[in-house]
Design an enzyme around this catalytic site. Sequence first.
Site, PDB file in Angstrom:
ATOM      1  N   ASP A   1       0.867  -1.158   0.126  1.00 54.72           N
ATOM      2  CA  ASP A   1       0.019   0.115  -0.124  1.00 54.72           C
ATOM      3  C   ASP A   1       0.716   1.270   0.013  1.00 54.72           C
ATOM      4  OD1 ASP A   1      -2.197   1.470   0.103  1.00 54.72           O
ATOM      5  OD2 ASP A   1      -3.320   0.364   1.812  1.00 54.72           O
ATOM      6  N   LEU A   2       0.453   2.257  -0.284  1.00 52.97           N
ATOM      7  CA  LEU A   2       1.098   3.611  -0.656  1.00 52.97           C
ATOM      8  C   LEU A   2       1.927   3.835   0.651  1.00 52.97           C
ATOM      9  CD1 LEU A   2       2.077   6.001  -2.363  1.00 52.97           C
ATOM     10  CD2 LEU A   2      -0.102   7.201  -1.589  1.00 52.97           C
TER      11      LEU A   2
END
Length: 800
Positions: free
Chosen positions: A327-328
């Site tokens: 995920d970012l």
Amino acid sequence: MFTNQDKLKNWLLPVLFFVCSPALVFAQKKEVPLYKNPKAAVPERLKDLLGKMTIEEKVGQLSTLLGWEMYEKKGKGVIASEKFKKAAEAQQTGMLWATLRADPWTQKTLETGLDPYKAALATNALQKYIIEHTRLQIPVFIAEECPHGHMAIGTTVFPTSIGQSSTWDPLLIQSMATAIAKEARLQGAHIGYGPVLDLAREPRWSRVEETYGEDEFLNSTMGVAMVRGFQGVNNMLNSGVNIISTLKHFTAYGAPEGGHNAGLINPGRRELLSSYLLPFEATVKAGALSIMAAYNSVDGVPCSSNPYLLDTLLHKQWGFKGFSVSDLGSIDGLVMTQHVAANPADAAVLAMNAGLDNDLGGQIFSAPLLAAVKDGRVSQQRIDEAVGRLLTQKFEMGLFENPYVDPKAAQKFVRNAATVALARKVAQESLILLKNESSALPLKKNIGSIAVIGPNADNVYNQLGDYTAPQDPKAIITVLEGIKAKLPSAKVNYVKGCAIRDTADVHIADAVAAAEQSDVAVVVLGGSSARDFKTEYISTGAATVSQGTTGLSDMESGEGFDRSTLDLMGRQLELLQAVVKTGKPVILVFIGGRPLNLNWPAEHVSAIVSAWYPGQEGGNAIADVLFGDYNPAGRLPVSIPRSVGQLPVYYNYQNSSRHDYVEGPASPLYSFGYGLSFSKFKYSDLKAEVSEADDLTLNVSVAVTNESDRDGDEVTQLYVRDDVSSVVTPVEQLKAFSRINIKAGQTKTVSFVLHKQDLSLLNQQMQKVVEAGDFTLRIGAGSQEIKLEKKININKNYKL
């Protein structure tokens, strides 16, 4: 002595060799490397390409940079930005994320962002630059957010995932996903982030709207439908209209302690495997080719550096053929948040060696990873494995042969009449009739006047949900506009009354006056995930919650907006109570992203319709139900609690002692699977046949009769209870369902087939088995709306 003829011959020989030699005549015929030969097998092409790549080029394929910074609008065209050119040269980047995304976080508006035609121009420009300015000409992957439509300007906006699952119609959702994939792919995207498979068992959590609800079987079914719609039934990646599906968030992300987004969760291993992981397993086995590691940790091990999840389970046990992505910024979080790594290089080692293939954000799988490889802490073999997984999909998609798209096709097919009609259909099927006392609905179309009241009655963005791009207001139909279209001759009295959160600008007296001047009042309340350009965001895109009571945006849901209560915010309940006090018939329409407190409306309002976030056609769909042009049949995918003090409250809790509280019942206000219709249905003739001849098969059928004078859909739900088991199991578990249309007076037989998997459990040795003994089949219209029960007996044990 040599004659002049001999001298001429000797002079011509090397010249002729130079001219005729295939190795030297590159101007006439340049040798094509094997990896560029579309007729060669993908494994051969991959081996050839890996053999030609430097370590810097390989690591460049493993980082995903923020894409909206990579283009520039120039006149009527779009070109690669200087930032992209530098990234291509310095980082050898292989993937971009959110290139076409537009929202307040990216600061892309209708004016500064890209319409579908220019979006295609932009992605073509990026590919062209890569092809013309890099040594190996490896096309770049474009990944986009696609949970309820491609998050880009001019695309079709469907209901959010919680509404999609409320349809209980996986074939419809597959059709919707097919449309989303086509819109994204025609603009040059290759990967769609979605579906979100987290079990929503904590309604205070800000991202409930992105999920399919609280149940693992419903989530699995809807997730498989999305994957098949995105990728094609047989993974038709080279079709030009399909995209790779990225499953989110791996894993156990939807029930954080205290409702804090990305917060702690510590399920036992049996619960993890039996509940939280089932939707991921089902979608991986359905062919999903990408998966995203979640921000959270499970039992103290971050998901972004968890070898059991990312390697043992995913690849070795489930046979996953795709690639994983963080995920970012979640690899950065190993250092900054979870403190399991001392520095970025240590984080790179942990994540890469655990089996994570790609870094969304690109800060760690860059220089820190290169340093770790050169230090020998990450092997060349592991790098090749990760790179190979990504390049395989680029080959399969045909990007080496054709990295470009047709801008005219994007202009023609993105958000056309067919996709708008589909958005209306999904919205219609998602609507849930929670209450309809004395047949308050449907309303008559010959009504003289109607009051339309509330903060969500005529607010474009409040009905669209999070992960939505800026919209042309003419493309979105609000509830007010939908009602006006139904009643061209009636007097429509509209008053907003109040905001979702802000208490500074309130006009309750005006709303009361409008209701008193009307025959009926439709009050539209709830929540909002509408981002605005005043909201502040952290680096991951989650919103920062503003404090105070005035000047607030409506946003109370959506990533980062966790709640400590589930009450209607601002002065919404006061507005509803004042309108009800007029004595006029009142219909409540709920638009929001999470279950909110509906105790007072459930007791005092004649009819309640839950619409969640119904998308761009929500106003038309709601009006269709209010005035009887569509018979609702949506069912709750998540329980609606009476109080936060009950949490967690979900239907398939494990056998245990549960009793009412001093203040009230322990049961939810509305249970999972619940929903009403304008039709009435009767269940009869439940049959169950167990076959243990070759393998365990259970055939179940029931007759369902529409006893009303109106055609309608019924969602028949089959639940199973293991009566006595070696480990504690749920009180009941959804195992099959079917949404069918039954004409007035008609009887239809609904049939289901269950197999070993549907009756299995993880025993004390963590083996998946079916244990001999009695099971109770429960069938009806909801988890607490059981119409018939039947016991069956399994004579022997089975191993799976």
